[in-house]
Design an enzyme around this catalytic site. Sequence first.
Site, PDB file in Angstrom:
ATOM      1  N   LYS C 120       0.819  -1.209   0.000  1.00 29.27           N
ATOM      2  CA  LYS C 120       0.000   0.000   0.000  1.00 29.27           C
ATOM      3  C   LYS C 120       0.856   1.264   0.000  1.00 29.27           C
ATOM      4  O   LYS C 120       0.519   2.267  -0.629  1.00 29.27           O
ATOM      5  CB  LYS C 120      -0.925   0.021   1.219  1.00 29.27           C
ATOM      6  N   GLU C 202      -4.812   6.256   7.678  1.00 27.81           N
ATOM      7  CA  GLU C 202      -5.230   7.215   6.667  1.00 27.81           C
ATOM      8  C   GLU C 202      -6.193   8.223   7.266  1.00 27.81           C
ATOM      9  O   GLU C 202      -6.927   7.911   8.202  1.00 27.81           O
ATOM     10  CB  GLU C 202      -5.991   6.492   5.541  1.00 27.81           C
ATOM     11  N   HIS C 237     -17.153  -1.493   5.851  1.00 28.73           N
ATOM     12  CA  HIS C 237     -16.172  -1.179   4.813  1.00 28.73           C
ATOM     13  C   HIS C 237     -16.118  -2.238   3.736  1.00 28.73           C
ATOM     14  O   HIS C 237     -15.142  -2.367   3.022  1.00 28.73           O
ATOM     15  CB  HIS C 237     -14.785  -0.958   5.421  1.00 28.73           C
ATOM     16  N   ARG C 293      -6.657  -8.379  -8.817  1.00 27.31           N
ATOM     17  CA  ARG C 293      -7.411  -9.628  -8.981  1.00 27.31           C
ATOM     18  C   ARG C 293      -8.765  -9.299  -9.588  1.00 27.31           C
ATOM     19  O   ARG C 293      -9.120  -8.136  -9.734  1.00 27.31           O
ATOM     20  CB  ARG C 293      -7.625 -10.265  -7.613  1.00 27.31           C
TER      21      ARG C 293
END
Lengths: 171, 171, 495, 495
Positions: C120, C202, C237, C293
């Site tokens: 990430k 974040e 989420h 993916r």
Amino acid sequence: MKLRELSSGRQFDVEVEHPGPPIKATLDGAALSLATRAQPDGATIIECGGRRLRAFAARRGDAIFVSVGPSTFTFAAIAASRGAGRHSLATPILTAPMPGKVLKIMVAEGDEVEAGRALITMEAMKMETTLSAEGPARIKRIPVSAGQMVDAGAVLMELSPIDSAKPQSDR
Amino acid sequence: MKLRELSSGRQFDVEVEHPGPPIKATLDGAALSLATRAQPDGATIIECGGRRLRAFAARRGDAIFVSVGPSTFTFAAIAASRGAGRHSLATPILTAPMPGKVLKIMVAEGDEVEAGRALITMEAMKMETTLSAEGPARIKRIPVSAGQMVDAGAVLMELSPIDSAKPQSDR
Amino acid sequence: MASGMIKKLLIANRGEIALRVIRTARALGIQTVAVYSQADAMMPHVAAADDARPIGPAEAAQSYLNSSAIIQAALAAGADAIHPGYGFLSENADFAAAVSSAGLNFIGPPAQVLAAAGDKVGARQLAQRVGVPVVPGTETADLATARNFAALTGYPIMIKAAAGGGGRGIRVVAAEAELGPALETAAREAQAAFNDGRLFLERYLEAPRHIEVQIVGDRYGRVVAMGERECSLQRRHQKIIEESPSAGITAAMRGAIIEAAVALASAVGYRNAGTVEFLVDGDNFYFLEINARLQVEHPVTELRFDCDLVAHQLSVAAGDPVREPPAPRGHAIECRIYAEDARNDFRPAAGPVLYLQIPAGPGIRVDTFLAPGIEIGTHYDGLLAKLIAYGHDRDEARRRTAAALDEFMLTGVTHTAAFLRGVVASERFARAELSTRFIEQFVRQWRAPEDSLNAAAVLAAVAQNAAAAAVSRPADRRSRSPWETLGSINFWSRS
Amino acid sequence: MASGMIKKLLIANRGEIALRVIRTARALGIQTVAVYSQADAMMPHVAAADDARPIGPAEAAQSYLNSSAIIQAALAAGADAIHPGYGFLSENADFAAAVSSAGLNFIGPPAQVLAAAGDKVGARQLAQRVGVPVVPGTETADLATARNFAALTGYPIMIKAAAGGGGRGIRVVAAEAELGPALETAAREAQAAFNDGRLFLERYLEAPRHIEVQIVGDRYGRVVAMGERECSLQRRHQKIIEESPSAGITAAMRGAIIEAAVALASAVGYRNAGTVEFLVDGDNFYFLEINARLQVEHPVTELRFDCDLVAHQLSVAAGDPVREPPAPRGHAIECRIYAEDARNDFRPAAGPVLYLQIPAGPGIRVDTFLAPGIEIGTHYDGLLAKLIAYGHDRDEARRRTAAALDEFMLTGVTHTAAFLRGVVASERFARAELSTRFIEQFVRQWRAPEDSLNAAAVLAAVAQNAAAAAVSRPADRRSRSPWETLGSINFWSRS
């Protein structure tokens, strides 16, 4: 008979006078007639709220599963002996809100805990849920152990409420 | 046991030695092993011709319905008493090739008919099918009447073959 | 990595995605190999494949996450390729490398691309290098660093699994007091789910939209985009309703997001099918992550772009160049039906499939592994079915979705179809006023239909009365038919 | 005829088309009323509608062809419109007139258009007037006239019901000796099926292709075409596999045929959805007839043109102008699965639905009324299910069709799925070498798979052994569950 709808916890008092069609029953004291139409696959078309909906009801173990269109409900009969006058919280029982695995038990039998104290963590489908004490209590019994798989509704702990005014140790 | 596949008329001689899995059987004298894997919906996965196919078998009345993938077969057991030595055509029986309605009967009991003579007309799904005599015969019995609904395989007529050399009247 | 025509494909997954991949393989004349854990021996994907191999006990870590067992099964079955589906090992670079080392074709990006996309922090840096904006954030599992970051950006902040995806391992921390325990739990969940406990922090956007772009890249360095998907409707989420196109962004923003996605994918040397995710907040958009993916929600793109993304995956993995997609057409909406109780915080549910009715009709596609008689357990993700509706415009797709959800019936497992019906039929959804907060706001005022609940109580009482003589379910599975033992009841008409 | 928004729609039909119309109505928020004969009380279309009314005994003449019972049911239910489906009363001008007289909206062309389209002789004359070629033919039920016509054109000749459609009442006469009996039978069948015994004779083309054009007309005189369908694969002059586009005609012929269809439909003042049928013989095409209703094979057009033809029908019936269709995309194939024995001259079959598996997957749509536990009888047309596969090209659609047919399972009723699988998988079909003779030629060399037959014999023996203790099916329907009494058997694995 008395039925509890597991998701809402709501109780229903239903007496079936005629199994239909149409079904004649009283629901929480009010008379009710439910038009039904049997289907060859075991389902039933009912008239409900001005609409015709497909319904299916089946019992497995102590659970009665009912679908009305896309809605699902699970009921449990409340035994007559524990029926109407079911006593409040003399022995509160902590049950599994979902099927899954007991991940961690944060208390031991005999412990006294205050409101909000985390008691047990369960995991289902990679999600953790921690159950906490709703009020001050003593842990009477823990019939499960960490790592164990349990069904929804399985007893995880028995607790004795204790006087919240009385001072207590956290552990 | 002896089984007849209704669509082809083909006979199979099957002895099941072990109901599986895998099924051990002899089919028309040849040993055969059929790998099976039960499914929760009552079907069975079989290994057949190098492929895995879903199969389902069920009996209703005297018919045994079998699906192997998209293929459908219907079998009937041939009773032991009429088994191996089933006599040729001493009493040929005309049976309904499909479920439907008897539309018209063109002959009467006692009539003598020649080969090709139209005997009976059936209707199913708005299509008419006329059945004719395969050889010269005398009509022994007609257990159905015009307008009657019949199942597939129902006896429509019993006939006695007669010597084709012998001269005969058309009616 | 092996290349050329694929003849026999092992699907290292379960559930609806395993069946969906098998169907495309079958239409292409490719043999299929299913794998299954002990818990899944009776599952439809095992029956549907041309070959099926057991790979371990129910625990995913020992079966569907067990790289070596899966690769051994592929070699034993004579497979020449492995499709990882989504979840499980699909974004695991070590697995992709091991598959290639075993001489098998991995149907996904090469290991180094997976590693780059899965990192990430690196992906964020790459985005910044190619000029794509990112949400402010930092990698850490350390409490002090996290405190400093939060002090700079302000609470709430988001904790994510650095190796994560699919919404798992995400926590929102509203105040400093929660930070320590949240980091601890998130690290444990990340370790359990991805075998990688690293975390990422974040800034939390209040009510953004979640927009993602479908991309397909080939080994010749070409990357094409197949439009965007709006995936703002989420609980925990995790997406539950997705659609394409997004009804909430301007043509200019759509163009900018798609351009950013292709630039990023090209920069990372992306191959095979993947998704670049963004958050849209007012007039701004931010790169979120690359999902290296096939996505759960890929069918909405297939319907609009008249394509089969699994066939595309197999084709580019075999060395074919990617083709320019046709112009998109119409509108598609996917609803994910989960084994969860929407009336209780989407708690996971389980149980037997006692009765099943799968919707059908013009524009309706249902991807599911549900079949009468199977048992839904709690070992794996609770996705039961994806109902995908296509229409010539959003309104037709939405109306078809609602009508099809009314046809969906599954008795024995608490599921979310009625809740999804409520969402899709709502005024707010019709007006496309979507954000990642939509579901948590909507669920607060949603109730199960009162008429249905009352009728259900009456039917339950009739069933309970009738059950006096009902056979209880035997412990083993040796009953003659699962239907004989359900204790189901009928309400017979007299006609 | 009533006009304006439709609120409650009665569907004067049964089977898959009743369900298909109900689904569109539901998505549009229109209430639905089913009708049913005594034989159909347990059929799914009765359960699926918002209201259901019995209209008579099993015989179609007294139920689904009973105009007054149907109109009375519509009025009693408060319906404001009637959709006739296909077959039954769908092309009956008297019915359309009676519906309008009752103040209800008939979802189809007005009575006078139905009469004009249904008059085969008049339609032929009209075609000739607008310059569209026709097959030489004449109307007669008279033997002498028929002999003269045959002497002029040569045998074989074709006999058709003048009021017919859907292939019913068609006979091919190869020699003069057959002519008399054939005229007699055809007249009787025509009388039974259409309540109109008039016949029509035509020259017989040896191996033509059957191509038809979908049209939709509005009350403002506008007619649009939605491409062609190739319907050459027929048995008993009834279509069993249809596709769009046709792979066997040139772009020039496609253009000419579509132009001819629009010219004809405009000349007859066509309204609502309909089809203009042609035969293609080498470089020539001939007008065949106008089918003034929705066709069985309409879904292949819906998939290519991204539309809902039933929604179009309702829209133009409510007074909306017809819209220009989008450009077509991809390729669609429909296979009709009938309750028939392909190994015995497609003899009608019947029986109980003991086990059912409906195919699914990308690009697959199945329109069916099949449901576990229902009984398939012989009162009505034997169409069980329509499997429609869509692909970005013909090859993908064909491969998806074959794979989906492999998934279709129905036990208890002999059906044509395996035969259709054979057709679709054949080299000749892959090369699109199609004609109306294809099926009669193909079926001669087609055999049920020998491996499957042998395995079936073994399974039948196991079932027969197991059935010693099996419960026989009770005469009434009061069993607790239909599944308990099937005598179905399982072959349990030991794992």
